[in-house]
Design a protein around this motif. Structure first.
Motif, mmCIF file in Angstrom:
data_model
loop_
_atom_site.group_PDB
_atom_site.id
_atom_site.type_symbol
_atom_site.label_atom_id
_atom_site.label_comp_id
_atom_site.label_asym_id
_atom_site.label_seq_id
_atom_site.Cartn_x
_atom_site.Cartn_y
_atom_site.Cartn_z
ATOM 1 N N ASN A 184 1.164 -1.334 0.054
ATOM 2 C CA ASN A 184 -0.052 0.038 0.181
ATOM 3 C C ASN A 184 0.912 1.157 -0.202
ATOM 4 O O ASN A 184 0.602 2.327 0.668
ATOM 5 C CB ASN A 184 -0.971 -0.121 1.290
ATOM 6 N N CYS A 185 1.881 1.258 -0.776
ATOM 7 C CA CYS A 185 2.856 2.330 -0.904
ATOM 8 C C CYS A 185 2.289 3.593 -1.331
ATOM 9 O O CYS A 185 1.476 3.614 -2.190
ATOM 10 C CB CYS A 185 4.093 1.963 -1.690
ATOM 11 N N LYS A 186 2.705 4.384 -0.857
ATOM 12 C CA LYS A 186 2.438 6.062 -1.226
ATOM 13 C C LYS A 186 3.535 6.526 -2.063
ATOM 14 O O LYS A 186 3.378 7.558 -2.844
ATOM 15 C CB LYS A 186 2.526 6.870 -0.272
ATOM 16 N N THR A 187 4.619 5.862 -2.330
ATOM 17 C CA THR A 187 5.751 6.171 -3.000
ATOM 18 C C THR A 187 5.691 5.421 -4.494
ATOM 19 O O THR A 187 4.660 4.978 -4.853
ATOM 20 C CB THR A 187 7.094 6.205 -2.464
ATOM 21 N N CYS A 223 7.398 2.523 -4.902
ATOM 22 C CA CYS A 223 7.775 1.206 -4.977
ATOM 23 C C CYS A 223 8.885 0.773 -5.382
ATOM 24 O O CYS A 223 9.200 -0.332 -5.884
ATOM 25 C CB CYS A 223 6.581 0.109 -5.694
ATOM 26 N N ASP A 224 9.936 1.819 -5.056
ATOM 27 C CA ASP A 224 11.375 1.603 -5.592
ATOM 28 C C ASP A 224 12.260 1.400 -4.506
ATOM 29 O O ASP A 224 13.530 1.135 -4.785
ATOM 30 C CB ASP A 224 11.985 2.752 -6.496
ATOM 31 N N THR A 225 11.738 0.963 -3.139
ATOM 32 C CA THR A 225 12.683 0.633 -2.152
ATOM 33 C C THR A 225 12.297 -0.647 -1.480
ATOM 34 O O THR A 225 11.153 -1.044 -1.833
ATOM 35 C CB THR A 225 12.838 1.893 -1.259
ATOM 36 N N ARG A 226 13.094 -1.033 -0.539
ATOM 37 C CA ARG A 226 12.549 -2.437 -0.026
ATOM 38 C C ARG A 226 11.565 -2.195 1.002
ATOM 39 O O ARG A 226 11.191 -3.154 1.656
ATOM 40 C CB ARG A 226 13.682 -3.178 0.594
ATOM 41 N N ARG A 227 11.318 -0.793 1.402
ATOM 42 C CA ARG A 227 10.032 -0.633 2.239
ATOM 43 C C ARG A 227 8.671 -1.093 1.519
ATOM 44 O O ARG A 227 7.768 -1.318 2.189
ATOM 45 C CB ARG A 227 10.036 0.911 2.422
ATOM 46 N N SER A 263 -3.857 -6.036 -6.998
ATOM 47 C CA SER A 263 -4.454 -5.954 -5.575
ATOM 48 C C SER A 263 -3.890 -5.047 -4.485
ATOM 49 O O SER A 263 -4.309 -4.543 -3.433
ATOM 50 C CB SER A 263 -4.567 -7.256 -4.555
ATOM 51 N N CYS A 264 -2.872 -4.542 -5.081
ATOM 52 C CA CYS A 264 -1.821 -3.332 -4.585
ATOM 53 C C CYS A 264 -2.862 -1.948 -4.280
ATOM 54 O O CYS A 264 -3.479 -1.700 -5.104
ATOM 55 C CB CYS A 264 -0.707 -2.965 -5.076
#
Length: 211
Positions: free
Chosen positions: A160-163, A165-169, A182-183
């Motif tokens: 549910n990234c707000k950025t 999706c380019d880091t391991r967060r 589904s993301c």
């Protein structure tokens, strides 16, 4: 009826058994009064019975208390009630309001039998054989031994990234999976951790090389 009062009390919820959602003691008592089938099934809990018989009788009683036919079983009744609510309910269906599954009713029935036998001074039995588990010296109720959902559903990972999706967060990237539909934010379409993101990145690089 006096004989089956301990079963009515235990199976509808007491200190050592779970309460059945939406099934009150008064309603349970009335159903037992009106049904010879329930009285017959209750006899299983008043004598030395096989585990299979206890589980079978318990499921039939609980199915009856939720308004189903004892022959259909809890899993079928649970599905029917869920399907009916999907068609008629405008709100999110709360799973805990449905009848229990056959698996959870199994341990509920075993704990009911143990408690009834304790009350009536029946056979001495090991709680760990009847719905309880010994954990660091304390008895804990077994709720179920099955997973909450099929493995193919549990293995689905989404973020549910707000950025971008380019880091391991990003949960998907962290587990070496591409983002999917589904993301929450990117829907697997507009981030750098999806097939589309790789295509867009390649297109950007090509334009940069050309310039």
């Amino acid at each position: 009826m006096c004989k089956v009062l301990p079963i009515i009390h235990a199976i509808s919820g007491c200190d050592t058994t779970s309460k059945l959602y939406g099934v009150g003691k008064v309603a349970t008592l009335k159903k037992f009064i009106d049904s010879q089938i329930l009285k017959d099934l209750a006899e299983i809990f008043l004598k030395g019975s096989l585990v299979e018989d206890i589980i079978n009788a318990g499921e039939k009683i609980i199915t009856f208390l939720y308004g189903g036919a004892p022959i259909e079983g809890l899993d079928v009744l649970r599905y029917k009630k869920f399907a009916n609510r999907v068609l008629t309910c405008k709100e999110v269906i709360q799973i805990h309001t449905l009848p229990p599954t056959t698996e959870t009713a199994t341990y509920h029935s075993l704990r009911t039998y143990l408690q009834v036998q304790t009350w009536i001074g029946g056979e001495e039995i090991d709680p760990c054989d009847f719905g309880w588990l010994l954990v660091t010296g304390r008895l804990m109720p077994i709720k179920t031994k099955k997973q909450p959902a099929p493995q193919r559903l549990l293995s689905i990972i989404r973020c549910n990234c707000k950025t971008n999706c380019d880091t391991r967060r990003c949960t998907c990237r962290k587990h070496s999976k591409e983002c999917n539909i589904s993301c929450g934010e990117c829907r697997g379409q507009s981030c750098m951790n999806s097939m589309h993101g790789d295509i867009n990145l390649a297109a950007d690089e090509l334009m940069f090389d050309s310039s």
